[in-house]
Design a protein around this motif. Structure first.
Motif, mmCIF file in Angstrom:
data_model
loop_
_atom_site.group_PDB
_atom_site.id
_atom_site.type_symbol
_atom_site.label_atom_id
_atom_site.label_comp_id
_atom_site.label_asym_id
_atom_site.label_seq_id
_atom_site.Cartn_x
_atom_site.Cartn_y
_atom_site.Cartn_z
ATOM 1 N N LYS A 1 0.822 -1.207 0.000
ATOM 2 C CA LYS A 1 0.000 0.000 0.000
ATOM 3 C C LYS A 1 0.859 1.262 0.000
ATOM 4 O O LYS A 1 0.455 2.286 -0.552
ATOM 5 C CB LYS A 1 -0.921 0.013 1.227
ATOM 6 C CG LYS A 1 -1.994 -1.058 1.201
ATOM 7 C CD LYS A 1 -2.922 -0.913 2.391
ATOM 8 C CE LYS A 1 -4.031 -1.961 2.353
ATOM 9 N NZ LYS A 1 -4.953 -1.826 3.513
ATOM 10 N N TYR A 2 2.038 1.185 0.611
ATOM 11 C CA TYR A 2 2.896 2.368 0.677
ATOM 12 C C TYR A 2 3.581 2.652 -0.649
ATOM 13 O O TYR A 2 3.708 3.815 -1.063
ATOM 14 C CB TYR A 2 3.943 2.187 1.777
ATOM 15 C CG TYR A 2 5.103 3.142 1.665
ATOM 16 C CD1 TYR A 2 4.961 4.486 2.007
ATOM 17 C CD2 TYR A 2 6.342 2.707 1.198
ATOM 18 C CE1 TYR A 2 6.026 5.369 1.889
ATOM 19 C CE2 TYR A 2 7.401 3.578 1.077
ATOM 20 C CZ TYR A 2 7.240 4.901 1.428
ATOM 21 O OH TYR A 2 8.283 5.768 1.304
ATOM 22 N N GLN A 3 4.045 1.615 -1.326
ATOM 23 C CA GLN A 3 4.850 1.815 -2.528
ATOM 24 C C GLN A 3 4.111 2.560 -3.640
ATOM 25 O O GLN A 3 4.692 3.460 -4.274
ATOM 26 C CB GLN A 3 5.369 0.463 -3.020
ATOM 27 C CG GLN A 3 6.429 -0.124 -2.096
ATOM 28 C CD GLN A 3 6.737 -1.577 -2.394
ATOM 29 O OE1 GLN A 3 5.980 -2.248 -3.110
ATOM 30 N NE2 GLN A 3 7.820 -2.090 -1.832
ATOM 31 N N PRO A 4 2.811 2.276 -3.935
ATOM 32 C CA PRO A 4 2.124 3.107 -4.946
ATOM 33 C C PRO A 4 1.999 4.571 -4.530
ATOM 34 O O PRO A 4 2.091 5.463 -5.379
ATOM 35 C CB PRO A 4 0.749 2.433 -5.072
ATOM 36 C CG PRO A 4 0.948 1.041 -4.586
ATOM 37 C CD PRO A 4 1.976 1.134 -3.514
ATOM 38 N N VAL A 5 1.799 4.814 -3.241
ATOM 39 C CA VAL A 5 1.705 6.197 -2.770
ATOM 40 C C VAL A 5 3.039 6.904 -2.961
ATOM 41 O O VAL A 5 3.099 8.056 -3.405
ATOM 42 C CB VAL A 5 1.268 6.225 -1.294
ATOM 43 C CG1 VAL A 5 1.336 7.639 -0.732
ATOM 44 C CG2 VAL A 5 -0.145 5.683 -1.150
ATOM 45 N N ARG A 6 4.118 6.221 -2.640
ATOM 46 C CA ARG A 6 5.445 6.813 -2.814
ATOM 47 C C ARG A 6 5.741 7.072 -4.290
ATOM 48 O O ARG A 6 6.344 8.099 -4.653
ATOM 49 C CB ARG A 6 6.506 5.872 -2.219
ATOM 50 C CG ARG A 6 7.889 6.483 -2.128
ATOM 51 C CD ARG A 6 7.897 7.685 -1.223
ATOM 52 N NE ARG A 6 9.231 8.209 -0.989
ATOM 53 C CZ ARG A 6 9.484 9.350 -0.375
ATOM 54 N NH1 ARG A 6 8.485 10.093 0.064
ATOM 55 N NH2 ARG A 6 10.711 9.763 -0.188
ATOM 56 N N ALA A 7 5.305 6.148 -5.169
ATOM 57 C CA ALA A 7 5.533 6.343 -6.601
ATOM 58 C C ALA A 7 4.747 7.544 -7.120
ATOM 59 O O ALA A 7 5.252 8.320 -7.938
ATOM 60 C CB ALA A 7 5.145 5.080 -7.368
ATOM 61 N N ARG A 8 3.519 7.726 -6.655
ATOM 62 C CA ARG A 8 2.733 8.895 -7.079
ATOM 63 C C ARG A 8 3.378 10.191 -6.597
ATOM 64 O O ARG A 8 3.395 11.196 -7.315
ATOM 65 C CB ARG A 8 1.305 8.775 -6.553
ATOM 66 C CG ARG A 8 0.478 7.725 -7.281
ATOM 67 C CD ARG A 8 -0.924 7.598 -6.705
ATOM 68 N NE ARG A 8 -1.755 6.769 -7.565
ATOM 69 C CZ ARG A 8 -1.835 5.454 -7.495
ATOM 70 N NH1 ARG A 8 -1.125 4.816 -6.573
ATOM 71 N NH2 ARG A 8 -2.609 4.762 -8.311
ATOM 72 N N SER A 9 3.897 10.166 -5.385
ATOM 73 C CA SER A 9 4.590 11.339 -4.882
ATOM 74 C C SER A 9 5.841 11.636 -5.715
ATOM 75 O O SER A 9 6.153 12.803 -5.992
ATOM 76 C CB SER A 9 4.961 11.135 -3.410
ATOM 77 O OG SER A 9 5.713 12.217 -2.913
#
Length: 666
Positions: A196-204
């Motif tokens: 769940k964290y990795q897609p958020v980090r990629a969008r950032s």
């Protein structure tokens, strides 16, 4: 030392709290009447302090000795040598001499205690693996008859006058708990599940690649962007590669490379298009040999974009975020760079393409959704993460205004990006990306402070045993917990301590991360860098990424960090459908608001025209108004009489038209 009830004891160490709230020691003075409470308090104070130091400074494990070996005579026994160990409650376990341990009997005892019934031989099921443990025990000894006292309820009989500290050996299943502290586990407790964290980090990360370009495109207005030697070289290289790319729909790998070349060539041509006629002539005089015929280059771009439009984006880019950028490159290039002469109705889009960061209508919709995802993830983690140290972060995330969601655009959408919309996306992205960096930095720095671990199992592992029926065939003591300088809980942390501390000095106590927009010079043309590698794999660098690698990448022989399993809440389909309908209604309301604003502007124009007419009216009709005002009242009255309608005369019956009879002439 204060004591606590069994209800609030989380250790299982005889009801005593593992971390007492306070220590109380006795104070003696001349003439004091000493009782058993005073002397008992002295014993509790010294033993409590010793156990506190043992479990927090050293931790559980074997201090020395306690070697386990096979019995020379074979069978189901092993030999345990003298040694010293500490359990997780801080008790000292001391074996003063070598002792023979009957493992087969311990296995039978374990079977009886777990099943509640003796089913005979407990080790006749072939090969099994067990763990041999040592357990701290206290035994009251040396009973003594107390003297008679004035107590109303004296204790009957003899009472033990000593507590003998001892031990016993037990065997359990080969699934021991691990008291060692892994900082990666603490990091994952704050971050949550990595999927769940990795897609958020990629969008950032994608927003970070776009932020400077969005700020610059909006601030430039109609100012030109400098066209330099690097742009001319990029133009020539990408144009030559595209001319050699062949014909037809390219393969997925070739399509990805061609899209990157389209982005580079479109960026150079868009920079050329930001200049006026004089500026373009100057560029052609300086770089004419490298540029050649720009109209021909536009045709090459149009041909390649047509070929790339036939490829399947899902096969070209496996990652959905880079896929959206690739589609935007083709769409925006075909719309704003390929036409010759170039249009002048989209200055924002042209200046975004010139920096290598195109934003299509579909990508703008996706950006708005990404901001919602980042904000919701941050608020969820800030509510669950233990010990958040950035005290203002939650309020900052909550107060960040988000642009309204938009429905997915159609294939023929001609909607243009406005400066106001770009400013809303840019402002929210700047705040949320900085907030995400602050949260992740805070979580990584918090992992350097090991917590006090819970102690639910006081047994200390000595060795792993392999039994064949009732015979011990192998002993392994290499993986047991060993007390190290600084405590066994720090065993996996010590090799990482020095590099982590060095990174923490530079990162953890640094000023709060804030996005700072680029400063633009006053003169024209404005120099702006081209964003490289936008369609490649995004590799993050810096102290924070280095700290993450050290924390989450297990060293040889290190236990991997334990990831948390959180409950997943699924949003019903009715709710998601309602959200999409709400977004569509918001878009309609926004369109109606634009229409109302246009009508207001037209009404203001009409009012201005009416005012001008009123100012001119007295000048043209002033004389006529004076004549009308000077007319006598009688003349006015006569005119009034003449204007009255005449009285209606009654109609006689003879005046009515008679219907002709048959045979009469008309």
């Amino acid at each position: 030392m204060t004591t606590s009830t069994k209800a609030d004891c989380g250790c299982g160490c005889g009801g005593a709290s593992r971390r007492p709230s306070a220590f109380v020691r006795p104070r003696f003075f001349a003439g004091q009447l000493l009782t058993e409470d005073d002397l008992g308090l002295l014993v509790e104070y010294t033993t409590g302090k010793t156990r506190l130091h043992n479990r927090t400074v050293y931790g559980p494990g074997v201090v020395c000795g306690f070697e386990v070996g096979c019995d020379p005579c074979g069978g189901g026994t092993v030999t345990v040598h003298a040694g010293h160990a500490l359990d997780c409650c801080g008790n000292d376990i001391v074996l003063s001499c070598k002792e023979k341990v009957d493992v087969a009997a311990l296995v039978r005892e374990q079977r009886v205690s777990s099943l509640g019934v003796d089913c005979g031989d407990g080790c006749d099921d072939g090969e099994r693996r067990y763990g041999l443990y040592v357990r701290y025990e206290e035994t009251p000894v040396d009973p003594v008859a107390p003297y008679a006292t004035e107590e109303p309820c004296p204790s009957p009989g003899c009472l033990p006058s000593r507590i003998r500290e001892g031990l016993r050996f037990v065997v359990k299943g080969d699934d021991t708990g691990d008291h060692r502290y892994n900082p990666g586990t603490r990091l994952l407790a704050s971050i949550g599940p990595l999927p769940k964290y990795q897609p958020v980090r990629a969008r950032s990360t994608r927003f970070e690649l776009y932020l400077d370009a969005m700020v610059t495109a909006r601030a430039l207005g109609t100012r030109p962007i400098r066209f330099g030697p690097a742009d001319a070289q990029r133009y020539r290289t990408s144009l030559d590669l595209l001319r050699q790319s062949g014909e037809g729909v390219p393969a997925p790998d070739a399509a990805a490379a061609m899209t990157e070349q389209v982005r580079a060539l479109a960026s150079a041509i868009a920079r050329f298009d930001t200049h006026d006629a004089a500026g373009r002539e100057k560029i052609l005089r300086e770089f004419g040999e490298q540029l050649g015929d720009i109209a021909a280059a536009r045709k090459v771009l149009g041909t390649v974009c047509t070929r790339l439009a036939g490829a399947d984006p899902a096969q070209v880019w496996r990652d959905e975020m880079r896929r959206s950028i690739g589609v935007a490159v083709i769409t925006e290039t075909n719309a704003h760079v390929v036409p010759d002469p170039p249009g002048t109705d989209a200055p924002l889009e042209i200046r975004l393409i010139a920096q290598g960061t195109p934003i299509s209508d579909a990508l703008q919709v996706e950006f708005r959704e990404d901001l919602v995802r980042i904000r919701e993830w941050l608020l969820g983690r800030l509510e669950r993460a233990p010990g958040v140290a950035d005290c203002t972060l939650r309020d900052l995330v909550r107060a960040t205004p988000l642009p309204q969601l938009l429905p997915a655009p159609g294939p023929d959408s001609d909607r243009r990006l406005t400066s106001t919309e770009l400013a809303q996306i840019e402002e929210a992205a700047a705040k949320l990306t900085a907030a995400l960096t602050r949260f992740v930095t805070d979580a990584a720095c918090a992992s350097l402070n090991p917590p006090c671990t819970d102690c639910t199992d006081t047994d200390v592992l000595l060795a792993h045993l392999e039994l064949d029926d009732c015979d011990v065939v192998r002993v392994c003591s290499a993986t047991r917990e060993q007390v190290l300088p600084g405590g066994s809980a720090y065993g996996e942390w010590l090799p990482k301590l020095y590099p982590l501390r060095e990174l923490a000095d530079r990162l953890c106590c640094a000023p709060v991360a804030v996005y700072r927009p680029p400063e633009l010079p006053t003169g024209d043309p404005v120099p702006r860098p081209y964003v490289p590698g936008l369609l490649d794999e995004w590799r993050r660098t810096g102290d924070l990424e280095e700290m993450w690698k050290i924390l989450l990448r297990p060293a040889p022989g290190e236990t991997p960090p334990k990831e948390l399993h959180e409950q997943v809440y699924t949003v019903p389909s009715e709710v998601t459908d309602s959200l999409h309908e709400l977004s569509a209604l918001r878009a309609q309301v926004r369109e109606l608001s634009d229409v109302v604003e246009t009508l207001h502007a037209q009404l203001d124009t009409a009012r201005d025209q009416v005012g001008e007419v009123r100012e001119r009216l007295p000048e043209r009709l002033g004389e006529r108004l004076e004549e009308l005002e000077s007319t006598p009242d009688e003349e006015t009255a006569e005119q009034t009489e003449t204007t009255k309608p005449a009285a209606r005369r009654p109609r006689s019956s003879s005046s009515r038209t008679q219907k002709p009879k048959p045979g009469d002439s008309a």
